[in-house]
Design a protein around this motif. Sequence first.
Motif, mmCIF file in Angstrom:
data_model
loop_
_atom_site.group_PDB
_atom_site.id
_atom_site.type_symbol
_atom_site.label_atom_id
_atom_site.label_comp_id
_atom_site.label_asym_id
_atom_site.label_seq_id
_atom_site.Cartn_x
_atom_site.Cartn_y
_atom_site.Cartn_z
ATOM 1 N N ARG A 215 6.676 -25.070 4.605
ATOM 2 C CA ARG A 215 5.544 -24.338 3.919
ATOM 3 C C ARG A 215 5.241 -23.064 4.303
ATOM 4 N N PRO A 216 6.712 -22.571 3.954
ATOM 5 C CA PRO A 216 6.722 -21.310 3.707
ATOM 6 C C PRO A 216 5.755 -19.868 3.596
ATOM 7 N N HIS A 217 4.640 -21.124 2.564
ATOM 8 C CA HIS A 217 3.800 -19.841 1.820
ATOM 9 C C HIS A 217 2.395 -20.677 1.695
ATOM 10 N N LEU A 218 2.589 -22.245 2.326
ATOM 11 C CA LEU A 218 1.077 -22.909 1.552
ATOM 12 C C LEU A 218 0.746 -23.190 3.301
ATOM 13 N N ALA A 219 1.487 -23.409 4.763
ATOM 14 C CA ALA A 219 1.184 -23.752 5.611
ATOM 15 C C ALA A 219 -0.322 -23.116 6.239
ATOM 16 N N ILE A 220 -0.888 -24.301 6.754
ATOM 17 C CA ILE A 220 -1.997 -23.185 7.782
ATOM 18 C C ILE A 220 -1.662 -22.067 8.694
ATOM 19 N N SER A 221 -2.429 -20.607 9.224
ATOM 20 C CA SER A 221 -1.924 -20.854 10.645
ATOM 21 C C SER A 221 -2.947 -21.944 11.535
ATOM 22 N N ARG A 222 -2.231 -20.814 13.068
ATOM 23 C CA ARG A 222 -2.784 -21.608 13.648
ATOM 24 C C ARG A 222 -3.851 -21.422 13.830
ATOM 25 N N ASP A 223 -3.850 -19.772 14.020
ATOM 26 C CA ASP A 223 -5.246 -19.187 14.153
ATOM 27 C C ASP A 223 -6.734 -19.714 13.154
ATOM 28 N N ARG A 224 -6.405 -20.034 12.468
ATOM 29 C CA ARG A 224 -7.176 -20.100 11.007
ATOM 30 C C ARG A 224 -7.620 -21.927 10.828
ATOM 31 N N ALA A 225 -6.805 -22.246 11.498
ATOM 32 C CA ALA A 225 -6.797 -24.097 12.342
ATOM 33 C C ALA A 225 -8.154 -23.941 12.520
#
Length: 288
Positions: free
Chosen positions: A65-75
Motif C-alpha cells: 500500500r504505497p499510497h494507502l498505508a497509514i504512517s506510524r506517526d499518525r497511527a
Amino acid sequence: MNRRQFLSIAGAFAGCAGSISDACAIAHSDTSSSIRSLVLVDLEGGNDALNTVIPIADARYRVLRPHLAISRDRALMLDERTALHPSLLPLMSAWRARDLAIVQGVGYDAPNRSHFRSRQIWDTASHADEYRADGWLDRVNEFHASSVTVSRITLHGFDTHENQLDRHAARLAGLASQLASLRASLIASGAWSRTLVMTRSEFGRTARENAAGGTDHGAAAAHFMMGGRVRGGLFGMPPQLDRLDADGGLPVGVDFRRLYATVLDACGQVDSSSILGARFEPLRILRV
C-alpha cells in the motif's frame, strides 16, 4: 417492543446517530445483571480491516500500500506491532479501560466476494456452499425463550474501490464517535455491563491497493467487540501478509461463527450448537 423482537435499524451513515440512540434506549430499559442487549453494527460494503487495525511493524504493509498505508506517526499504537487508524481515536478510552476487544482474521472458508451472498452467509451463519432461508437470530427466537434484545445498525459506505483514504477515514470517524457516545451513555446509566456491541462486515478487502486509490473485495477482516464484561485486548490471528489468497485477500484464522457462539453463550438459555448447526468454540473474550 418486547425482548423477543428483532430490531432492524438500517440507516444511512449520516443518519446513524438516531440508530445508536435507539440501541441505547433499549439497553437502558433492562435492569437485570447478565447480558441482555446485543448491538450488531454492520459495516456495509466490506470494511478495509488492514487500515482499521494496522500491522504497523510489518514492512510488507507499506509495500502493498504505497499510497494507502497509514504512517506510524499518525497511527494509534496498541502495542509494538499493531495500531488503529487515527480516526478511531474516540475508541482509545475503551481500549485503555480494557472493555474493547479486537478479533483479527475473522471470516469463513472459501470466501464469497459477492456483497449479497456474503451478507447472506453471515446472517444465516451458514457455510459458503450452504443456503438457508432462516437467520441465526430467527432461530434463537424460534427455539429459545430469549430474553436478549438485539439492535441491528447498518452503516453504509465501506465499499472503497476508489479514493479510499478520505472516504474510509470519514466512515471510521463516524463509527468511532457513535460507539464512544453509546459506551459513555450506557456506563452512566449502569447498563454497560449488560450490553455487548459487535461489528460485522461481509468481507475485508484486498491487501494490495488498486490503481484507483482503493481496495477491492477481500476475505478475512478484524472486528470489534465492546461491553462492560469484555476482556479487552487483541484476539484471533494477525494479518498474514505473506499468505494472501489467490485474489489478494487475507487468510481466515477465526470462523465468524465463533463470535456468534461467544455471544450466545454469554446470553445464557441458548444452546449455540443448535443455533449454529455445529459446535464452534467461543472466544475467551468475556469476563465471567
